[in-house]
Design a protein around this motif. Structure first.
Motif, PDB file in Angstrom:
ATOM      1  N   VAL A 255       0.707   9.114  19.906  1.00 51.98           N
ATOM      2  CA  VAL A 255       1.584   8.993  18.742  1.00 51.98           C
ATOM      3  C   VAL A 255       1.588  10.302  17.951  1.00 51.98           C
ATOM      4  O   VAL A 255       0.720  11.156  18.121  1.00 51.98           O
ATOM      5  CB  VAL A 255       1.105   7.855  17.828  1.00 51.98           C
ATOM      6  CG1 VAL A 255       1.179   6.529  18.554  1.00 51.98           C
ATOM      7  CG2 VAL A 255      -0.306   8.113  17.326  1.00 51.98           C
ATOM      8  N   GLU A 256       2.545  10.429  17.059  1.00 45.63           N
ATOM      9  CA  GLU A 256       2.605  11.585  16.170  1.00 45.63           C
ATOM     10  C   GLU A 256       1.417  11.512  15.219  1.00 45.63           C
ATOM     11  O   GLU A 256       1.197  10.507  14.547  1.00 45.63           O
ATOM     12  CB  GLU A 256       3.914  11.559  15.374  1.00 45.63           C
ATOM     13  CG  GLU A 256       4.138  12.771  14.499  1.00 45.63           C
ATOM     14  CD  GLU A 256       4.438  14.036  15.296  1.00 45.63           C
ATOM     15  OE1 GLU A 256       4.239  15.132  14.742  1.00 45.63           O
ATOM     16  OE2 GLU A 256       4.857  13.914  16.471  1.00 45.63           O
ATOM     17  N   PRO A 257       0.586  12.548  15.158  1.00 41.80           N
ATOM     18  CA  PRO A 257      -0.610  12.483  14.306  1.00 41.80           C
ATOM     19  C   PRO A 257      -0.262  12.402  12.827  1.00 41.80           C
ATOM     20  O   PRO A 257       0.783  12.896  12.384  1.00 41.80           O
ATOM     21  CB  PRO A 257      -1.333  13.796  14.633  1.00 41.80           C
ATOM     22  CG  PRO A 257      -0.285  14.708  15.162  1.00 41.80           C
ATOM     23  CD  PRO A 257       0.698  13.825  15.874  1.00 41.80           C
ATOM     24  N   VAL A 258      -1.151  11.746  12.074  1.00 43.72           N
ATOM     25  CA  VAL A 258      -0.950  11.640  10.628  1.00 43.72           C
ATOM     26  C   VAL A 258      -1.120  13.017  10.000  1.00 43.72           C
ATOM     27  O   VAL A 258      -1.857  13.865  10.500  1.00 43.72           O
ATOM     28  CB  VAL A 258      -1.942  10.639  10.006  1.00 43.72           C
ATOM     29  CG1 VAL A 258      -1.702   9.241  10.535  1.00 43.72           C
ATOM     30  CG2 VAL A 258      -3.384  11.060  10.264  1.00 43.72           C
ATOM     31  N   LYS A 259      -0.444  13.200   8.882  1.00 41.40           N
ATOM     32  CA  LYS A 259      -0.470  14.488   8.187  1.00 41.40           C
ATOM     33  C   LYS A 259      -0.877  14.272   6.741  1.00 41.40           C
ATOM     34  O   LYS A 259      -0.980  13.133   6.273  1.00 41.40           O
ATOM     35  CB  LYS A 259       0.905  15.154   8.270  1.00 41.40           C
ATOM     36  CG  LYS A 259       1.385  15.432   9.692  1.00 41.40           C
ATOM     37  CD  LYS A 259       2.766  16.066   9.700  1.00 41.40           C
ATOM     38  CE  LYS A 259       3.856  15.083   9.302  1.00 41.40           C
ATOM     39  NZ  LYS A 259       4.006  13.966  10.281  1.00 41.40           N
ATOM     40  N   ALA A 260      -1.080  15.364   6.019  1.00 41.41           N
ATOM     41  CA  ALA A 260      -1.420  15.286   4.597  1.00 41.41           C
ATOM     42  C   ALA A 260      -0.344  14.489   3.868  1.00 41.41           C
ATOM     43  O   ALA A 260       0.850  14.720   4.049  1.00 41.41           O
ATOM     44  CB  ALA A 260      -1.536  16.687   4.009  1.00 41.41           C
ATOM     45  N   HIS A 263      -0.728   7.728   4.864  1.00 39.22           N
ATOM     46  CA  HIS A 263      -1.775   6.751   4.616  1.00 39.22           C
ATOM     47  C   HIS A 263      -2.835   6.847   5.711  1.00 39.22           C
ATOM     48  O   HIS A 263      -2.530   7.123   6.868  1.00 39.22           O
ATOM     49  CB  HIS A 263      -1.190   5.333   4.590  1.00 39.22           C
ATOM     50  CG  HIS A 263      -2.108   4.328   3.958  1.00 39.22           C
ATOM     51  ND1 HIS A 263      -3.117   3.696   4.649  1.00 39.22           N
ATOM     52  CD2 HIS A 263      -2.179   3.863   2.688  1.00 39.22           C
ATOM     53  CE1 HIS A 263      -3.756   2.879   3.846  1.00 39.22           C
ATOM     54  NE2 HIS A 263      -3.212   2.954   2.646  1.00 39.22           N
ATOM     55  N   MET A 264      -4.064   6.615   5.329  1.00 39.33           N
ATOM     56  CA  MET A 264      -5.180   6.648   6.267  1.00 39.33           C
ATOM     57  C   MET A 264      -4.978   5.639   7.390  1.00 39.33           C
ATOM     58  O   MET A 264      -4.494   4.532   7.173  1.00 39.33           O
ATOM     59  CB  MET A 264      -6.468   6.314   5.512  1.00 39.33           C
ATOM     60  CG  MET A 264      -7.706   6.167   6.373  1.00 39.33           C
ATOM     61  SD  MET A 264      -9.096   5.460   5.439  1.00 39.33           S
ATOM     62  CE  MET A 264      -8.711   3.698   5.561  1.00 39.33           C
ATOM     63  N   VAL A 265      -5.345   6.017   8.593  1.00 40.30           N
ATOM     64  CA  VAL A 265      -5.350   5.102   9.732  1.00 40.30           C
ATOM     65  C   VAL A 265      -6.797   4.715  10.010  1.00 40.30           C
ATOM     66  O   VAL A 265      -7.672   5.577  10.097  1.00 40.30           O
ATOM     67  CB  VAL A 265      -4.722   5.746  10.980  1.00 40.30           C
ATOM     68  CG1 VAL A 265      -4.836   4.799  12.174  1.00 40.30           C
ATOM     69  CG2 VAL A 265      -3.260   6.092  10.715  1.00 40.30           C
ATOM     70  N   ASP A 266      -7.051   3.424  10.128  1.00 42.73           N
ATOM     71  CA  ASP A 266      -8.408   2.930  10.363  1.00 42.73           C
ATOM     72  C   ASP A 266      -8.564   2.531  11.829  1.00 42.73           C
ATOM     73  O   ASP A 266      -7.590   2.436  12.572  1.00 42.73           O
ATOM     74  CB  ASP A 266      -8.701   1.729   9.466  1.00 42.73           C
ATOM     75  CG  ASP A 266     -10.187   1.581   9.151  1.00 42.73           C
ATOM     76  OD1 ASP A 266     -11.003   2.208   9.853  1.00 42.73           O
ATOM     77  OD2 ASP A 266     -10.518   0.839   8.206  1.00 42.73           O
ATOM     78  N   TYR A 286     -14.090   9.169  -1.654  1.00 43.16           N
ATOM     79  CA  TYR A 286     -13.544  10.144  -0.715  1.00 43.16           C
ATOM     80  C   TYR A 286     -14.268   9.962   0.622  1.00 43.16           C
ATOM     81  O   TYR A 286     -15.441   9.576   0.666  1.00 43.16           O
ATOM     82  CB  TYR A 286     -13.767  11.570  -1.207  1.00 43.16           C
ATOM     83  CG  TYR A 286     -12.920  11.977  -2.386  1.00 43.16           C
ATOM     84  CD1 TYR A 286     -11.668  12.572  -2.194  1.00 43.16           C
ATOM     85  CD2 TYR A 286     -13.377  11.791  -3.687  1.00 43.16           C
ATOM     86  CE1 TYR A 286     -10.891  12.963  -3.284  1.00 43.16           C
ATOM     87  CE2 TYR A 286     -12.615  12.174  -4.781  1.00 43.16           C
ATOM     88  CZ  TYR A 286     -11.368  12.750  -4.571  1.00 43.16           C
ATOM     89  OH  TYR A 286     -10.602  13.128  -5.648  1.00 43.16           O
ATOM     90  N   ILE A 287     -13.557  10.245   1.697  1.00 45.95           N
ATOM     91  CA  ILE A 287     -14.151  10.176   3.037  1.00 45.95           C
ATOM     92  C   ILE A 287     -13.878  11.492   3.752  1.00 45.95           C
ATOM     93  O   ILE A 287     -12.737  11.952   3.795  1.00 45.95           O
ATOM     94  CB  ILE A 287     -13.545   9.026   3.867  1.00 45.95           C
ATOM     95  CG1 ILE A 287     -13.689   7.689   3.141  1.00 45.95           C
ATOM     96  CG2 ILE A 287     -14.213   8.961   5.243  1.00 45.95           C
ATOM     97  CD1 ILE A 287     -12.911   6.558   3.805  1.00 45.95           C
ATOM     98  N   LEU A 288     -14.917  12.094   4.300  1.00 50.24           N
ATOM     99  CA  LEU A 288     -14.750  13.290   5.117  1.00 50.24           C
ATOM    100  C   LEU A 288     -15.104  12.927   6.555  1.00 50.24           C
ATOM    101  O   LEU A 288     -16.251  12.618   6.866  1.00 50.24           O
ATOM    102  CB  LEU A 288     -15.641  14.435   4.640  1.00 50.24           C
ATOM    103  CG  LEU A 288     -15.564  15.723   5.477  1.00 50.24           C
ATOM    104  CD1 LEU A 288     -14.146  16.305   5.466  1.00 50.24           C
ATOM    105  CD2 LEU A 288     -16.566  16.764   4.981  1.00 50.24           C
ATOM    106  N   VAL A 375      -4.417  10.751   3.274  1.00 53.30           N
ATOM    107  CA  VAL A 375      -4.954  11.962   3.882  1.00 53.30           C
ATOM    108  C   VAL A 375      -4.653  13.136   2.959  1.00 53.30           C
ATOM    109  O   VAL A 375      -3.490  13.402   2.626  1.00 53.30           O
ATOM    110  CB  VAL A 375      -4.334  12.207   5.271  1.00 53.30           C
ATOM    111  CG1 VAL A 375      -4.818  13.541   5.840  1.00 53.30           C
ATOM    112  CG2 VAL A 375      -4.687  11.066   6.221  1.00 53.30           C
ATOM    113  N   ILE A 376      -5.699  13.819   2.521  1.00 51.65           N
ATOM    114  CA  ILE A 376      -5.537  14.953   1.612  1.00 51.65           C
ATOM    115  C   ILE A 376      -5.351  16.253   2.377  1.00 51.65           C
ATOM    116  O   ILE A 376      -4.444  17.042   2.103  1.00 51.65           O
ATOM    117  CB  ILE A 376      -6.768  15.091   0.684  1.00 51.65           C
ATOM    118  CG1 ILE A 376      -6.951  13.829  -0.159  1.00 51.65           C
ATOM    119  CG2 ILE A 376      -6.627  16.322  -0.212  1.00 51.65           C
ATOM    120  CD1 ILE A 376      -8.225  13.861  -0.986  1.00 51.65           C
ATOM    121  N   HIS A 377      -6.223  16.471   3.363  1.00 54.09           N
ATOM    122  CA  HIS A 377      -6.228  17.760   4.057  1.00 54.09           C
ATOM    123  C   HIS A 377      -6.982  17.613   5.371  1.00 54.09           C
ATOM    124  O   HIS A 377      -7.889  16.781   5.494  1.00 54.09           O
ATOM    125  CB  HIS A 377      -6.916  18.809   3.171  1.00 54.09           C
ATOM    126  CG  HIS A 377      -6.902  20.201   3.721  1.00 54.09           C
ATOM    127  ND1 HIS A 377      -5.747  20.862   4.063  1.00 54.09           N
ATOM    128  CD2 HIS A 377      -7.920  21.080   3.993  1.00 54.09           C
ATOM    129  CE1 HIS A 377      -6.040  22.067   4.506  1.00 54.09           C
ATOM    130  NE2 HIS A 377      -7.350  22.223   4.470  1.00 54.09           N
TER     131      HIS A 377
END
Length: 396
Positions: A255-260, A263-266, A286-288, A375-377
């Motif tokens: 799939v097309e990857p998520v970008k900044a 929404h977060m994918v779990d 925050y999650i890194l 997703v921030i960065h």
């Protein structure tokens, strides 16, 4: 060029040698590998690793080289041919790629060669898959010998300081001007050969490598998608249902990857005890995400700074390290290194999980997620202080 000529001559000599072996017969349920390699230092260690989900897993057996000789022996229970990966190391020097070996019950295999570049050692074997490997190896000569020589130079430069920008530039130059063009010539040769070659286990492994490269380098001048895609029609229904066939299909369905801003994918993640976890556990924090793998030097260099960031932002930020290694190898590594914190793994047979969703094309790969699940960065690679710099910029 002298080393290239020696290795090329050695390979051709080995390919012309007969596959019949003399000496004592190997008992059923075992295999025996005897090796003699010139110009390989004494105390070099030759290891045979099993592959799990097409990744390195545990070491099956190993031997220390003396007078250029080594012997590897172990049991094999399956009646099917089994692929193992041979690697060689000497102090800080190691083979940049493994030698693929296929074993069956009662197999006696002889190896000859020269130097550290084990992918080009010659293999005498009656196992059909090994003979198919030899055909692909011939296709890559002599370009792959030169490419691996350049890669060994690159790995030596890593030890001099990967954070040195001048060294990084030299590494990029070597790969861009030498390694990539050389490997591309081989890829084109393989793709042409695969149009008519029998679809064997080896063919499927090579095709999976081709599709994987295409997936992670879709816009590259070396992608050759017009040659890669049509070959899928050669796979039988049984081929497509095999583990390798399912991995190939997964790459096609990426799939097309998520970008900044997305929404977060779990997803479902596992700790070393087999317990399941989800990113949604960390509400209001925050999650890194740290996508990493065993054998990645920058991943290891990042560990002290990861621990420092964890202390600095305790209660506000959760660090989740997601390893891409096979289960047994990962669990052993975590235990031996006494790694703490959220050490998780997707344990997937194919790469169609979070690593794909977040566009991981190399490790380490980091993804920072906000308390609002956005997703921030994201970025790839590590240099000293980059984690603290990124947290200072984005974690409020």
């Amino acid at each position: 060029m002298k080393l290239t000529a020696i290795l090329f001559s050695s390979l051709l000599l080995g390919l012309m040698m007969g596959s019949c072996h003399s000496g004592q017969k190997v008992p059923e349920g075992e295999f025996l590998i005897e090796g003699f390699v010139k110009n390989l230092p004494d105390s070099s260690v030759v290891s045979l690793c099993q592959s799990e989900n097409r990744q390195y897993a545990d070491i099956v057996t190993s031997d220390t080289v003396k007078d250029g000789r080594f012997v590897l022996r172990d049991t094999v229970t399956s009646k099917e041919s089994r692929q193992l990966l041979l690697i060689v190391s000497y102090k800080k020097t190691f083979s940049v790629s493994p030698l693929s070996l296929w074993v069956v019950s009662g197999a006696k295999i002889r190896i000859q060669g020269e130097g550290m570049l084990c992918p080009f050692w010659t293999v005498e074997s009656e196992v059909p898959e090994q003979q198919a490997e030899a055909e692909f190896t011939k296709l890559g000569m002599p370009e792959m010998v030169e490419a691996f020589k350049q890669e060994m130079i690159v790995y030596e430069m890593f030890d001099k300081g990967i954070n040195d920008i001048s060294i990084r530039n030299k590494i990029d130059s070597i790969r861009r001007n030498h390694v990539y063009p050389l490997k591309d010539k081989v890829r084109l040769r393989e793709l042409e050969y695969m149009k008519t070659a029998p679809v064997t286990k080896v063919w499927l492994e090579k095709y999976c490598d081709q599709v994987s490269f295409l997936n992670w380098n879709p816009d590259s001048q070396y992608s050759h998608k017009e040659l890669v895609y049509p070959l899928y029609a050669r796979l039988s229904e049984a081929d497509r249902k095999s583990p390798v066939g399912r991995e190939i299909a997964a790459y096609f369905k990426m799939v097309e990857p998520v970008k900044a801003g997305d929404h977060m994918v779990d997803g479902t993640l596992y700790d070393t005890e087999g317990n399941t976890h989800h990113l949604s556990e960390f509400k209001g924090k925050y999650i890194l995400l740290d996508f990493w793998n065993i054998g990645c030097q920058p991943c290891m260099e990042a560990l002290p700074e990861m621990e420092e960031v964890s202390r600095m932002y305790k209660g506000k930020l959760e660090l989740v390290r997601i390893c891409g290694a096979a289960k047994n190898r990962w669990k052993k590594f975590v235990a031996e290194r006494k790694l703490t914190g959220h050490q998780w793994n997707e344990l997937r047979e194919v790469n169609d999980g979070l690593a794909a969703v977040y566009g991981v094309k190399g490790v380490p790969h980091y993804v920072l997620i906000s308390p609002e699940r956005k997703v921030i960065h994201s970025w790839m690679g590590y240099r000293k202080h980059i984690l603290k710099e990124k947290m200072k910029e984005f974690v409020k």
